[in-house]
Design a protein around this motif. Structure first.
Motif, short mmCIF file in Angstrom:
data_model
loop_
_atom_site.label_atom_id
_atom_site.label_comp_id
_atom_site.label_asym_id
_atom_site.label_seq_id
_atom_site.Cartn_x
_atom_site.Cartn_y
_atom_site.Cartn_z
N TRP A 27 -0.19 -19.17 -63.48
CA TRP A 27 -0.72 -20.27 -64.29
C TRP A 27 -1.61 -21.16 -63.43
CZ3 TRP A 27 -0.24 -20.39 -69.42
CH2 TRP A 27 -0.60 -21.55 -70.11
N PRO A 28 -2.79 -21.52 -63.89
CA PRO A 28 -3.68 -22.36 -63.08
C PRO A 28 -3.23 -23.82 -63.05
CG PRO A 28 -4.66 -21.99 -65.23
CD PRO A 28 -3.41 -21.16 -65.19
N ASP A 29 -3.61 -24.53 -62.01
CA ASP A 29 -3.40 -25.98 -61.99
C ASP A 29 -4.40 -26.66 -62.92
OD1 ASP A 29 -1.46 -25.60 -60.05
OD2 ASP A 29 -2.83 -25.97 -58.38
N ARG A 30 -5.59 -26.08 -62.97
CA ARG A 30 -6.65 -26.66 -63.79
C ARG A 30 -7.65 -25.56 -64.15
NH1 ARG A 30 -8.17 -29.94 -60.34
NH2 ARG A 30 -10.17 -29.08 -59.64
N GLY A 31 -8.35 -25.74 -65.27
CA GLY A 31 -9.36 -24.77 -65.68
C GLY A 31 -8.80 -23.69 -66.60
N ASP A 32 -9.68 -22.77 -66.98
CA ASP A 32 -9.28 -21.74 -67.93
C ASP A 32 -10.16 -20.50 -67.78
OD1 ASP A 32 -7.85 -20.52 -69.95
OD2 ASP A 32 -8.78 -21.67 -71.59
N VAL A 33 -9.68 -19.42 -68.35
CA VAL A 33 -10.43 -18.16 -68.41
C VAL A 33 -10.47 -17.72 -69.87
CG1 VAL A 33 -10.54 -15.75 -67.70
CG2 VAL A 33 -9.66 -17.47 -66.12
N LYS A 34 -11.66 -17.37 -70.35
CA LYS A 34 -11.79 -16.78 -71.67
C LYS A 34 -12.28 -15.34 -71.52
CE LYS A 34 -12.69 -20.90 -74.47
NZ LYS A 34 -13.65 -21.57 -75.39
N ILE A 35 -11.60 -14.43 -72.20
CA ILE A 35 -11.99 -13.03 -72.22
C ILE A 35 -12.28 -12.64 -73.66
CG2 ILE A 35 -11.32 -10.66 -71.68
CD1 ILE A 35 -9.48 -11.75 -69.52
N LEU A 36 -13.49 -12.18 -73.89
CA LEU A 36 -13.94 -11.83 -75.24
C LEU A 36 -13.74 -12.99 -76.21
CD1 LEU A 36 -12.54 -8.19 -75.29
CD2 LEU A 36 -14.94 -8.85 -75.03
N GLY A 37 -13.93 -14.21 -75.68
CA GLY A 37 -13.87 -15.42 -76.49
C GLY A 37 -12.51 -16.05 -76.63
N TYR A 38 -11.45 -15.42 -76.10
CA TYR A 38 -10.10 -15.93 -76.23
C TYR A 38 -9.58 -16.49 -74.90
CZ TYR A 38 -10.12 -13.33 -80.62
OH TYR A 38 -10.44 -12.86 -81.87
N SER A 39 -8.93 -17.64 -74.98
CA SER A 39 -8.38 -18.29 -73.80
C SER A 39 -7.13 -17.56 -73.31
CB SER A 39 -8.02 -19.74 -74.12
OG SER A 39 -7.19 -20.30 -73.12
N VAL A 40 -7.10 -17.24 -72.02
CA VAL A 40 -5.92 -16.58 -71.44
C VAL A 40 -4.70 -17.51 -71.47
CG1 VAL A 40 -4.96 -15.66 -69.30
CG2 VAL A 40 -7.24 -15.00 -70.01
N THR A 41 -4.93 -18.80 -71.33
CA THR A 41 -3.80 -19.75 -71.30
C THR A 41 -3.31 -20.13 -72.69
OG1 THR A 41 -5.34 -21.64 -71.17
CG2 THR A 41 -4.52 -20.73 -69.09
N GLU A 42 -4.17 -20.02 -73.71
CA GLU A 42 -3.79 -20.47 -75.04
C GLU A 42 -3.66 -19.34 -76.06
OE1 GLU A 42 -6.59 -23.44 -76.20
OE2 GLU A 42 -6.10 -24.80 -74.54
N GLN A 43 -4.37 -18.23 -75.82
CA GLN A 43 -4.36 -17.10 -76.77
C GLN A 43 -4.18 -15.79 -76.00
OE1 GLN A 43 -8.29 -18.68 -77.84
NE2 GLN A 43 -7.73 -18.36 -79.99
N TYR A 44 -3.11 -15.74 -75.24
CA TYR A 44 -2.94 -14.67 -74.25
C TYR A 44 -3.02 -13.28 -74.86
CZ TYR A 44 -0.97 -11.76 -70.60
OH TYR A 44 -0.78 -10.77 -69.68
N GLU A 45 -2.28 -13.04 -75.94
CA GLU A 45 -2.25 -11.69 -76.51
C GLU A 45 -3.62 -11.25 -77.01
OE1 GLU A 45 0.80 -11.08 -79.40
OE2 GLU A 45 2.42 -11.64 -78.02
N LYS A 46 -4.36 -12.15 -77.64
CA LYS A 46 -5.70 -11.82 -78.11
C LYS A 46 -6.66 -11.62 -76.93
CE LYS A 46 -5.42 -14.01 -82.65
NZ LYS A 46 -5.96 -15.07 -83.55
N ALA A 47 -6.50 -12.46 -75.90
CA ALA A 47 -7.38 -12.35 -74.73
C ALA A 47 -7.19 -11.02 -74.02
CB ALA A 47 -7.12 -13.50 -73.76
N MET A 48 -5.96 -10.52 -73.98
CA MET A 48 -5.66 -9.31 -73.21
C MET A 48 -5.64 -8.05 -74.06
SD MET A 48 -5.43 -10.34 -70.14
CE MET A 48 -4.76 -8.86 -69.38
N ALA A 49 -5.90 -8.16 -75.35
CA ALA A 49 -5.76 -7.02 -76.25
C ALA A 49 -6.68 -5.85 -75.89
CB ALA A 49 -6.03 -7.46 -77.69
N LYS A 50 -7.86 -6.15 -75.34
CA LYS A 50 -8.82 -5.10 -75.02
C LYS A 50 -9.14 -5.08 -73.52
CE LYS A 50 -10.76 -5.23 -79.66
NZ LYS A 50 -11.97 -5.46 -80.50
N VAL A 51 -8.11 -5.40 -72.72
CA VAL A 51 -8.26 -5.48 -71.27
C VAL A 51 -7.35 -4.45 -70.60
CG1 VAL A 51 -7.98 -6.94 -69.21
CG2 VAL A 51 -8.84 -7.93 -71.35
N GLY A 52 -7.90 -3.73 -69.62
CA GLY A 52 -7.10 -2.88 -68.74
C GLY A 52 -7.13 -3.49 -67.36
#
Length: 246
Positions: free
Chosen positions: A55-80
Protein backbone atom coordinates in the motif's frame (compact mmCIF):
# COMPACT_ATOMS: atom_id res chain seq x y z
CA UNK A 1 -1.71 7.47 -27.70
CA UNK A 2 -3.94 5.51 -25.36
CA UNK A 3 -2.81 5.76 -21.73
CA UNK A 4 -2.82 2.29 -20.16
CA UNK A 5 -0.96 2.85 -16.88
CA UNK A 6 -1.03 6.15 -14.98
CA UNK A 7 1.26 6.52 -11.98
CA UNK A 8 0.71 9.73 -10.03
CA UNK A 9 2.80 11.03 -7.10
CA UNK A 10 3.54 7.49 -5.94
CA UNK A 11 5.39 7.51 -2.62
CA UNK A 12 6.36 4.81 -0.13
CA UNK A 13 8.95 5.13 2.67
CA UNK A 14 10.43 2.36 4.78
CA UNK A 15 12.13 2.55 8.17
CA UNK A 16 15.53 1.87 6.58
CA UNK A 17 15.21 5.03 4.49
CA UNK A 18 14.56 3.23 1.22
CA UNK A 19 11.46 3.49 -0.88
CA UNK A 20 10.13 5.68 -3.67
CA UNK A 21 9.26 9.37 -3.80
CA UNK A 22 6.76 11.18 -6.06
CA UNK A 23 6.96 8.85 -9.04
CA UNK A 24 4.92 10.00 -12.04
CA UNK A 25 4.72 7.88 -15.20
CA UNK A 26 2.39 7.39 -18.16
CA UNK A 27 2.61 4.10 -20.06
CA UNK A 28 0.89 3.81 -23.43
CA UNK A 29 -0.81 0.94 -25.25
CA UNK A 30 1.73 -1.35 -26.92
CA UNK A 31 4.66 0.11 -24.98
CA UNK A 32 7.49 -2.09 -23.81
CA UNK A 33 8.51 0.18 -20.98
CA UNK A 34 11.83 -0.46 -19.23
CA UNK A 35 12.07 0.57 -15.58
CA UNK A 36 15.86 0.78 -15.30
CA UNK A 37 17.83 1.17 -12.10
CA UNK A 38 20.34 -0.56 -9.82
CA UNK A 39 19.36 -2.97 -7.06
CA UNK A 40 17.68 -1.06 -4.24
CA UNK A 41 16.57 1.83 -6.46
CA UNK A 42 12.87 1.27 -5.72
CA UNK A 43 11.79 -0.75 -8.76
CA UNK A 44 10.21 -3.64 -6.88
CA UNK A 45 8.52 -1.34 -4.36
CA UNK A 46 6.82 0.55 -7.19
CA UNK A 47 5.77 -2.67 -8.91
CA UNK A 48 4.40 -4.19 -5.71
CA UNK A 49 2.22 -1.10 -5.29
CA UNK A 50 1.15 -1.38 -8.94
CA UNK A 51 -0.03 -4.95 -8.34
CA UNK A 52 -1.63 -4.33 -4.94
CA UNK A 53 0.96 -6.18 -2.87
CA UNK A 54 2.05 -3.04 -0.99
CA UNK A 55 0.00 0.00 0.00
CA UNK A 56 1.44 3.43 -0.89
CA UNK A 57 1.93 6.23 1.62
CA UNK A 58 0.70 8.65 -1.01
CA UNK A 59 -0.34 8.66 -4.67
CA UNK A 60 -2.10 6.12 -6.85
CA UNK A 61 -1.83 3.87 -9.88
CA UNK A 62 -4.52 3.50 -12.52
CA UNK A 63 -4.48 0.55 -14.90
CA UNK A 64 -6.86 0.68 -17.85
CA UNK A 65 -8.61 3.56 -16.09
CA UNK A 66 -9.15 1.80 -12.74
CA UNK A 67 -7.46 2.75 -9.47
CA UNK A 68 -5.41 -0.05 -7.91
CA UNK A 69 -6.14 1.32 -4.43
CA UNK A 70 -9.87 1.87 -4.91
CA UNK A 71 -10.95 -0.56 -7.67
CA UNK A 72 -8.43 -3.35 -7.30
CA UNK A 73 -10.33 -6.20 -8.96
CA UNK A 74 -11.23 -4.11 -12.01
CA UNK A 75 -7.71 -2.68 -12.23
CA UNK A 76 -6.12 -6.14 -12.20
CA UNK A 77 -8.72 -7.98 -14.30
CA UNK A 78 -6.66 -7.77 -17.50
CA UNK A 79 -3.18 -7.76 -15.94
CA UNK A 80 -0.58 -10.53 -15.86
CA UNK A 81 2.42 -10.19 -13.58
CA UNK A 82 5.56 -11.81 -12.25
CA UNK A 83 6.97 -10.08 -9.16
CA UNK A 84 10.29 -11.20 -7.64
CA UNK A 85 9.94 -15.01 -7.61
CA UNK A 86 8.23 -17.40 -10.02
CA UNK A 87 6.13 -19.63 -7.75
CA UNK A 88 4.69 -23.00 -8.75
CA UNK A 89 3.30 -26.26 -7.38
CA UNK A 90 6.45 -28.37 -7.29
CA UNK A 91 4.70 -31.73 -7.54
CA UNK A 92 2.47 -30.86 -10.49
CA UNK A 93 3.74 -30.91 -14.05
CA UNK A 94 4.39 -27.62 -15.86
CA UNK A 95 1.20 -28.21 -17.86
CA UNK A 96 -0.88 -28.97 -14.77
CA UNK A 97 0.45 -25.87 -13.01
CA UNK A 98 -0.96 -23.76 -15.82
CA UNK A 99 -4.12 -25.89 -15.87
CA UNK A 100 -4.73 -24.91 -12.25
CA UNK A 101 -4.30 -21.24 -13.13
CA UNK A 102 -6.58 -21.60 -16.16
CA UNK A 103 -9.48 -22.44 -13.83
CA UNK A 104 -9.79 -18.68 -13.18
CA UNK A 105 -10.21 -17.96 -16.89
CA UNK A 106 -13.09 -19.90 -18.56
CA UNK A 107 -11.94 -18.92 -22.05
CA UNK A 108 -8.47 -20.50 -21.62
CA UNK A 109 -8.26 -24.05 -22.94
CA UNK A 110 -5.53 -26.66 -23.27
CA UNK A 111 -4.40 -25.31 -26.63
CA UNK A 112 -3.66 -21.92 -25.04
CA UNK A 113 -1.62 -23.63 -22.33
CA UNK A 114 0.44 -25.39 -25.01
CA UNK A 115 0.80 -22.07 -26.85
CA UNK A 116 2.31 -20.20 -23.89
CA UNK A 117 4.56 -23.15 -23.09
CA UNK A 118 5.74 -23.03 -26.70
CA UNK A 119 6.48 -19.28 -26.77
CA UNK A 120 8.42 -19.50 -23.50
CA UNK A 121 10.41 -22.53 -24.66
CA UNK A 122 8.84 -24.89 -22.12
CA UNK A 123 6.63 -27.09 -24.30
CA UNK A 124 9.11 -29.97 -24.36
CA UNK A 125 9.09 -29.94 -20.55
CA UNK A 126 5.29 -29.76 -20.19
CA UNK A 127 5.04 -33.12 -18.40
CA UNK A 128 7.97 -32.51 -16.06
CA UNK A 129 7.66 -31.18 -12.50
CA UNK A 130 9.13 -27.82 -11.40
CA UNK A 131 10.87 -29.42 -8.42
CA UNK A 132 13.45 -30.63 -10.95
CA UNK A 133 13.66 -27.36 -12.91
CA UNK A 134 16.60 -25.00 -13.00
CA UNK A 135 16.07 -21.38 -11.93
CA UNK A 136 15.79 -20.36 -15.57
CA UNK A 137 13.16 -23.01 -16.32
CA UNK A 138 11.12 -21.92 -13.30
CA UNK A 139 11.35 -18.35 -14.57
CA UNK A 140 10.11 -19.41 -18.02
CA UNK A 141 7.15 -21.21 -16.42
CA UNK A 142 6.37 -18.09 -14.38
CA UNK A 143 6.40 -16.01 -17.56
CA UNK A 144 4.08 -18.52 -19.25
CA UNK A 145 1.69 -18.08 -16.32
CA UNK A 146 1.90 -14.29 -16.59
CA UNK A 147 0.71 -14.25 -20.21
CA UNK A 148 -1.66 -17.23 -20.05
CA UNK A 149 -4.89 -15.20 -19.83
CA UNK A 150 -4.02 -12.97 -22.82
CA UNK A 151 -3.68 -9.94 -20.54
CA UNK A 152 -3.69 -6.42 -21.96
CA UNK A 153 -0.99 -5.38 -19.48
CA UNK A 154 1.96 -7.46 -18.26
CA UNK A 155 4.09 -6.33 -15.30
CA UNK A 156 7.42 -8.15 -14.97
CA UNK A 157 9.95 -7.64 -12.19
CA UNK A 158 13.44 -8.68 -13.39
CA UNK A 159 12.02 -11.27 -15.84
CA UNK A 160 15.42 -12.32 -17.21
CA UNK A 161 16.85 -13.35 -13.85
CA UNK A 162 18.24 -16.88 -13.95
CA UNK A 163 18.01 -17.20 -17.73
CA UNK A 164 20.93 -18.18 -19.91
CA UNK A 165 21.65 -16.34 -23.17
CA UNK A 166 19.28 -18.53 -25.18
CA UNK A 167 16.55 -17.96 -22.60
CA UNK A 168 17.03 -14.19 -22.67
CA UNK A 169 16.73 -14.18 -26.45
CA UNK A 170 13.57 -16.35 -26.34
CA UNK A 171 11.87 -14.12 -23.78
CA UNK A 172 12.81 -10.93 -25.65
CA UNK A 173 11.23 -12.43 -28.77
CA UNK A 174 8.11 -13.34 -26.81
CA UNK A 175 7.72 -9.86 -25.38
CA UNK A 176 8.19 -8.16 -28.75
CA UNK A 177 5.83 -10.61 -30.45
CA UNK A 178 3.03 -9.97 -27.96
CA UNK A 179 3.53 -6.19 -28.06
CA UNK A 180 3.50 -6.07 -31.86
CA UNK A 181 0.82 -8.66 -32.61
CA UNK A 182 -1.54 -8.44 -29.62
CA UNK A 183 -0.76 -4.84 -28.55
CA UNK A 184 0.13 -6.11 -25.10
CA UNK A 185 1.61 -3.39 -22.93
CA UNK A 186 4.68 -4.37 -20.90
CA UNK A 187 6.10 -2.72 -17.81
CA UNK A 188 9.46 -4.37 -17.14
CA UNK A 189 11.93 -3.64 -14.36
CA UNK A 190 15.59 -4.52 -14.72
CA UNK A 191 19.12 -3.61 -13.70
CA UNK A 192 20.48 -5.36 -16.82
CA UNK A 193 21.16 -2.37 -19.07
CA UNK A 194 22.02 -4.28 -22.24
CA UNK A 195 18.81 -6.31 -22.14
CA UNK A 196 16.66 -3.24 -21.53
CA UNK A 197 18.30 -1.61 -24.54
CA UNK A 198 17.47 -4.62 -26.74
CA UNK A 199 13.93 -5.10 -25.46
CA UNK A 200 12.24 -1.80 -24.57
CA UNK A 201 10.99 1.05 -26.72
CA UNK A 202 10.74 3.52 -23.82
CA UNK A 203 12.90 3.75 -20.72
CA UNK A 204 12.53 5.37 -17.33
CA UNK A 205 15.61 5.69 -15.13
CA UNK A 206 15.00 5.34 -11.38
CA UNK A 207 17.71 6.05 -8.83
CA UNK A 208 17.43 6.35 -5.04
CA UNK A 209 13.67 6.07 -5.30
CA UNK A 210 13.21 8.92 -7.77
CA UNK A 211 12.62 9.08 -11.52
CA UNK A 212 15.50 10.85 -13.22
CA UNK A 213 14.17 10.84 -16.78
CA UNK A 214 11.90 9.07 -19.27
CA UNK A 215 12.84 8.83 -22.93
CA UNK A 216 12.37 6.65 -26.01
CA UNK A 217 15.13 4.14 -26.72
CA UNK A 218 15.54 5.49 -30.26
CA UNK A 219 16.12 9.02 -28.99
CA UNK A 220 18.60 7.82 -26.38
CA UNK A 221 20.63 5.86 -28.94
CA UNK A 222 20.68 8.83 -31.32
CA UNK A 223 22.41 10.89 -28.63
CA UNK A 224 24.48 8.28 -26.78
CA UNK A 225 26.60 5.36 -27.95
CA UNK A 226 24.85 2.97 -25.56
CA UNK A 227 22.11 2.93 -22.96
CA UNK A 228 24.81 2.49 -20.34
CA UNK A 229 26.35 5.82 -21.34
CA UNK A 230 22.93 7.45 -21.08
CA UNK A 231 22.31 5.92 -17.65
CA UNK A 232 25.64 7.14 -16.29
CA UNK A 233 25.04 10.59 -17.77
CA UNK A 234 21.60 10.88 -16.18
CA UNK A 235 22.83 9.73 -12.78
CA UNK A 236 25.82 12.09 -12.83
CA UNK A 237 23.76 15.00 -14.16
CA UNK A 238 21.40 14.61 -11.25
CA UNK A 239 24.30 14.53 -8.79
CA UNK A 240 23.77 10.99 -7.55
CA UNK A 241 26.97 9.07 -8.27
CA UNK A 242 30.11 9.38 -10.31
CA UNK A 243 30.79 7.08 -13.21
CA UNK A 244 29.54 3.63 -12.23
CA UNK A 245 26.36 1.68 -12.98
CA UNK A 246 27.39 -1.32 -10.89
Amino acid sequence: MENVIEIKNLTKSYANGRGISDINLDIYKGDIFGFLGPNGAGKTTAMKIMTGLVWPDRGDVKILGYSVTEQYEKAMAKVGCLIETAESYHFLSAFDNLKQLARYYPEIDDSRIDEVLEITGMLKFKNEKPKKFSLGMKQRLGLAAAVLSRPQVVILDEPLNGLDVEGMIDIRKMIKHLAENEETTFFISSHLIHDVELTCNRIGVIYNGKILNVESTNTILKNYATLENYFVSEVERNGRVSGSTS
